[in-house]
Design a protein around this motif. Structure first.
Motif, PDB file in Angstrom:
ATOM      1  N   LYS A  22      66.301 -67.442  74.991  1.00  0.00           N
ATOM      2  CA  LYS A  22      67.090 -66.437  74.304  1.00  0.00           C
ATOM      3  C   LYS A  22      66.535 -66.607  73.207  1.00  0.00           C
ATOM      4  CE  LYS A  22      71.727 -66.913  76.003  1.00  0.00           C
ATOM      5  NZ  LYS A  22      71.810 -65.292  76.600  1.00  0.00           N
ATOM      6  N   LEU A  23      65.954 -67.825  72.021  1.00  0.00           N
ATOM      7  CA  LEU A  23      64.668 -67.763  71.079  1.00  0.00           C
ATOM      8  C   LEU A  23      63.356 -67.574  71.085  1.00  0.00           C
ATOM      9  CD1 LEU A  23      66.585 -70.893  69.694  1.00  0.00           C
ATOM     10  CD2 LEU A  23      66.621 -68.578  68.822  1.00  0.00           C
ATOM     11  N   GLY A  24      62.587 -67.038  72.527  1.00  0.00           N
ATOM     12  CA  GLY A  24      60.919 -67.777  73.420  1.00  0.00           C
ATOM     13  C   GLY A  24      60.579 -68.204  72.411  1.00  0.00           C
ATOM     14  N   VAL A  25      61.255 -70.048  72.576  1.00  0.00           N
ATOM     15  CA  VAL A  25      60.381 -70.861  72.113  1.00  0.00           C
ATOM     16  C   VAL A  25      60.123 -71.926  73.471  1.00  0.00           C
ATOM     17  CG1 VAL A  25      61.329 -70.447  69.820  1.00  0.00           C
ATOM     18  CG2 VAL A  25      62.895 -72.333  71.311  1.00  0.00           C
ATOM     19  N   SER A  26      59.826 -72.686  73.618  1.00  0.00           N
ATOM     20  CA  SER A  26      60.552 -74.534  74.509  1.00  0.00           C
ATOM     21  C   SER A  26      61.549 -74.808  74.499  1.00  0.00           C
ATOM     22  CB  SER A  26      58.428 -75.283  74.928  1.00  0.00           C
ATOM     23  OG  SER A  26      59.005 -75.862  73.623  1.00  0.00           O
ATOM     24  N   ARG A  27      61.848 -75.358  75.782  1.00  0.00           N
ATOM     25  CA  ARG A  27      62.599 -76.668  75.848  1.00  0.00           C
ATOM     26  C   ARG A  27      62.933 -77.358  75.289  1.00  0.00           C
ATOM     27  NH1 ARG A  27      64.319 -81.067  77.357  1.00  0.00           N
ATOM     28  NH2 ARG A  27      62.449 -80.947  78.069  1.00  0.00           N
ATOM     29  N   GLN A  28      61.807 -78.232  74.875  1.00  0.00           N
ATOM     30  CA  GLN A  28      61.314 -79.149  74.103  1.00  0.00           C
ATOM     31  C   GLN A  28      61.640 -78.524  72.766  1.00  0.00           C
ATOM     32  OE1 GLN A  28      59.238 -77.678  76.515  1.00  0.00           O
ATOM     33  NE2 GLN A  28      58.971 -79.628  77.714  1.00  0.00           N
ATOM     34  N   ALA A  29      60.793 -77.171  72.156  1.00  0.00           N
ATOM     35  CA  ALA A  29      61.231 -76.939  71.096  1.00  0.00           C
ATOM     36  C   ALA A  29      63.000 -77.484  70.687  1.00  0.00           C
ATOM     37  CB  ALA A  29      60.341 -75.686  70.658  1.00  0.00           C
ATOM     38  N   VAL A  30      63.734 -76.789  70.984  1.00  0.00           N
ATOM     39  CA  VAL A  30      65.586 -77.035  70.939  1.00  0.00           C
ATOM     40  C   VAL A  30      65.477 -78.385  71.094  1.00  0.00           C
ATOM     41  CG1 VAL A  30      66.789 -76.164  72.193  1.00  0.00           C
ATOM     42  CG2 VAL A  30      65.362 -74.361  71.665  1.00  0.00           C
ATOM     43  N   ASN A  31      64.671 -79.574  71.869  1.00  0.00           N
ATOM     44  CA  ASN A  31      65.252 -80.513  71.789  1.00  0.00           C
ATOM     45  C   ASN A  31      65.630 -81.273  70.808  1.00  0.00           C
ATOM     46  OD1 ASN A  31      64.496 -83.574  73.204  1.00  0.00           O
ATOM     47  ND2 ASN A  31      65.966 -82.952  74.061  1.00  0.00           N
ATOM     48  N   ALA A  32      64.125 -81.726  70.124  1.00  0.00           N
ATOM     49  CA  ALA A  32      63.326 -81.455  68.937  1.00  0.00           C
ATOM     50  C   ALA A  32      64.538 -81.916  67.380  1.00  0.00           C
ATOM     51  CB  ALA A  32      61.708 -81.683  68.507  1.00  0.00           C
ATOM     52  N   ILE A  33      64.381 -79.910  67.398  1.00  0.00           N
ATOM     53  CA  ILE A  33      65.140 -79.423  66.779  1.00  0.00           C
ATOM     54  C   ILE A  33      66.643 -79.406  66.720  1.00  0.00           C
ATOM     55  CG2 ILE A  33      66.260 -77.346  65.707  1.00  0.00           C
ATOM     56  CD1 ILE A  33      63.314 -75.902  66.048  1.00  0.00           C
ATOM     57  N   GLU A  34      67.406 -80.094  67.825  1.00  0.00           N
ATOM     58  CA  GLU A  34      68.340 -80.783  68.234  1.00  0.00           C
ATOM     59  C   GLU A  34      69.058 -81.936  67.975  1.00  0.00           C
ATOM     60  OE1 GLU A  34      70.927 -80.952  72.050  1.00  0.00           O
ATOM     61  OE2 GLU A  34      71.240 -78.563  71.472  1.00  0.00           O
ATOM     62  N   ARG A  35      67.736 -83.000  67.931  1.00  0.00           N
ATOM     63  CA  ARG A  35      68.076 -84.240  67.695  1.00  0.00           C
ATOM     64  C   ARG A  35      67.540 -84.438  66.353  1.00  0.00           C
ATOM     65  NH1 ARG A  35      64.205 -86.254  71.359  1.00  0.00           N
ATOM     66  NH2 ARG A  35      64.625 -88.868  70.397  1.00  0.00           N
ATOM     67  N   GLU A  36      67.069 -83.550  65.616  1.00  0.00           N
ATOM     68  CA  GLU A  36      66.762 -83.379  64.232  1.00  0.00           C
ATOM     69  C   GLU A  36      65.489 -84.240  63.947  1.00  0.00           C
ATOM     70  OE1 GLU A  36      70.604 -84.739  62.554  1.00  0.00           O
ATOM     71  OE2 GLU A  36      71.424 -83.444  62.917  1.00  0.00           O
ATOM     72  N   LYS A  37      64.290 -83.864  65.022  1.00  0.00           N
ATOM     73  CA  LYS A  37      63.215 -84.505  64.417  1.00  0.00           C
ATOM     74  C   LYS A  37      62.335 -83.173  64.768  1.00  0.00           C
ATOM     75  CE  LYS A  37      64.974 -88.563  66.638  1.00  0.00           C
ATOM     76  NZ  LYS A  37      64.798 -89.892  65.687  1.00  0.00           N
ATOM     77  N   HIS A  38      62.374 -82.095  63.993  1.00  0.00           N
ATOM     78  CA  HIS A  38      61.384 -81.590  63.565  1.00  0.00           C
ATOM     79  C   HIS A  38      62.823 -80.098  62.742  1.00  0.00           C
ATOM     80  CE1 HIS A  38      58.506 -78.504  63.519  1.00  0.00           C
ATOM     81  NE2 HIS A  38      59.550 -76.939  64.293  1.00  0.00           N
ATOM     82  N   ASP A  39      62.010 -79.732  61.412  1.00  0.00           N
ATOM     83  CA  ASP A  39      63.075 -79.421  61.505  1.00  0.00           C
ATOM     84  C   ASP A  39      62.384 -76.882  61.798  1.00  0.00           C
ATOM     85  OD1 ASP A  39      64.685 -80.417  59.858  1.00  0.00           O
ATOM     86  OD2 ASP A  39      63.443 -81.156  58.487  1.00  0.00           O
ATOM     87  N   PRO A  40      63.594 -76.914  62.029  1.00  0.00           N
ATOM     88  CA  PRO A  40      62.744 -74.755  62.211  1.00  0.00           C
ATOM     89  C   PRO A  40      62.531 -74.374  61.850  1.00  0.00           C
ATOM     90  CG  PRO A  40      64.834 -75.050  62.775  1.00  0.00           C
ATOM     91  CD  PRO A  40      64.934 -76.240  61.915  1.00  0.00           C
ATOM     92  N   SER A  41      61.438 -73.631  61.532  1.00  0.00           N
ATOM     93  CA  SER A  41      60.620 -72.354  60.622  1.00  0.00           C
ATOM     94  C   SER A  41      62.019 -71.630  59.906  1.00  0.00           C
ATOM     95  CB  SER A  41      60.109 -71.649  60.798  1.00  0.00           C
ATOM     96  OG  SER A  41      60.484 -70.673  61.969  1.00  0.00           O
ATOM     97  N   LEU A  42      62.135 -71.181  58.750  1.00  0.00           N
ATOM     98  CA  LEU A  42      63.561 -70.345  58.345  1.00  0.00           C
ATOM     99  C   LEU A  42      63.715 -68.977  59.568  1.00  0.00           C
ATOM    100  CD1 LEU A  42      65.185 -70.114  56.525  1.00  0.00           C
ATOM    101  CD2 LEU A  42      63.366 -68.914  54.625  1.00  0.00           C
ATOM    102  N   GLN A  43      62.836 -68.711  59.957  1.00  0.00           N
ATOM    103  CA  GLN A  43      63.047 -67.450  61.015  1.00  0.00           C
ATOM    104  C   GLN A  43      63.380 -67.668  62.067  1.00  0.00           C
ATOM    105  OE1 GLN A  43      62.093 -64.183  60.316  1.00  0.00           O
ATOM    106  NE2 GLN A  43      63.945 -64.252  62.436  1.00  0.00           N
ATOM    107  N   LEU A  44      63.249 -68.982  62.611  1.00  0.00           N
ATOM    108  CA  LEU A  44      63.884 -69.449  63.451  1.00  0.00           C
ATOM    109  C   LEU A  44      65.364 -70.045  63.835  1.00  0.00           C
ATOM    110  CD1 LEU A  44      63.415 -70.336  66.825  1.00  0.00           C
ATOM    111  CD2 LEU A  44      62.674 -72.540  65.806  1.00  0.00           C
ATOM    112  N   ALA A  45      65.485 -71.106  62.006  1.00  0.00           N
ATOM    113  CA  ALA A  45      66.842 -71.131  62.032  1.00  0.00           C
ATOM    114  C   ALA A  45      67.818 -70.038  61.447  1.00  0.00           C
ATOM    115  CB  ALA A  45      67.185 -71.763  60.246  1.00  0.00           C
ATOM    116  N   PHE A  46      66.683 -68.669  61.116  1.00  0.00           N
ATOM    117  CA  PHE A  46      67.887 -67.442  61.517  1.00  0.00           C
ATOM    118  C   PHE A  46      67.708 -67.349  62.570  1.00  0.00           C
ATOM    119  CE2 PHE A  46      67.298 -67.511  56.836  1.00  0.00           C
ATOM    120  CZ  PHE A  46      68.082 -66.701  56.711  1.00  0.00           C
ATOM    121  N   ASP A  47      67.532 -67.494  63.664  1.00  0.00           N
ATOM    122  CA  ASP A  47      67.069 -67.236  64.805  1.00  0.00           C
ATOM    123  C   ASP A  47      67.957 -67.788  65.095  1.00  0.00           C
ATOM    124  OD1 ASP A  47      65.461 -64.900  64.540  1.00  0.00           O
ATOM    125  OD2 ASP A  47      63.245 -66.069  65.161  1.00  0.00           O
TER     126      ASP A  47
END
Length: 65
Positions: A22-47
């Motif tokens: 739905k976001l147009g990113v990889s599952r690994q990206a979602v996993n890293a953000i969800e586990r708080e290992k990576h902060d999303p860009s402002l645009q991705l956070a809004f998305d």
């Protein structure tokens, strides 16, 4: 940055892959953000907030010190 992505995903019954698609990113990206290992860009956070039909403040919040 702390987040409630896992909670919102569970409420929708979505896997990390479904959210990633739905976001147009990889599952690994979602996993890293969800586990708080990576902060999303402002645009991705809004998305992310948009796909959950939520305010960004409901999904993301600062770490307490």
């Amino acid at each position: 940055m702390k987040n409630k992505i896992k909670v919102f995903r569970a409420e929708q019954g979505w896997s990390q892959q479904v959210l990633a698609d739905k976001l147009g990113v990889s599952r690994q990206a979602v996993n890293a953000i969800e586990r708080e290992k990576h902060d999303p860009s402002l645009q991705l956070a809004f998305d992310i907030a948009y796909v959950f039909n939520a305010n960004i403040e409901d999904v993301f919040f600062p770490e307490t010190k």
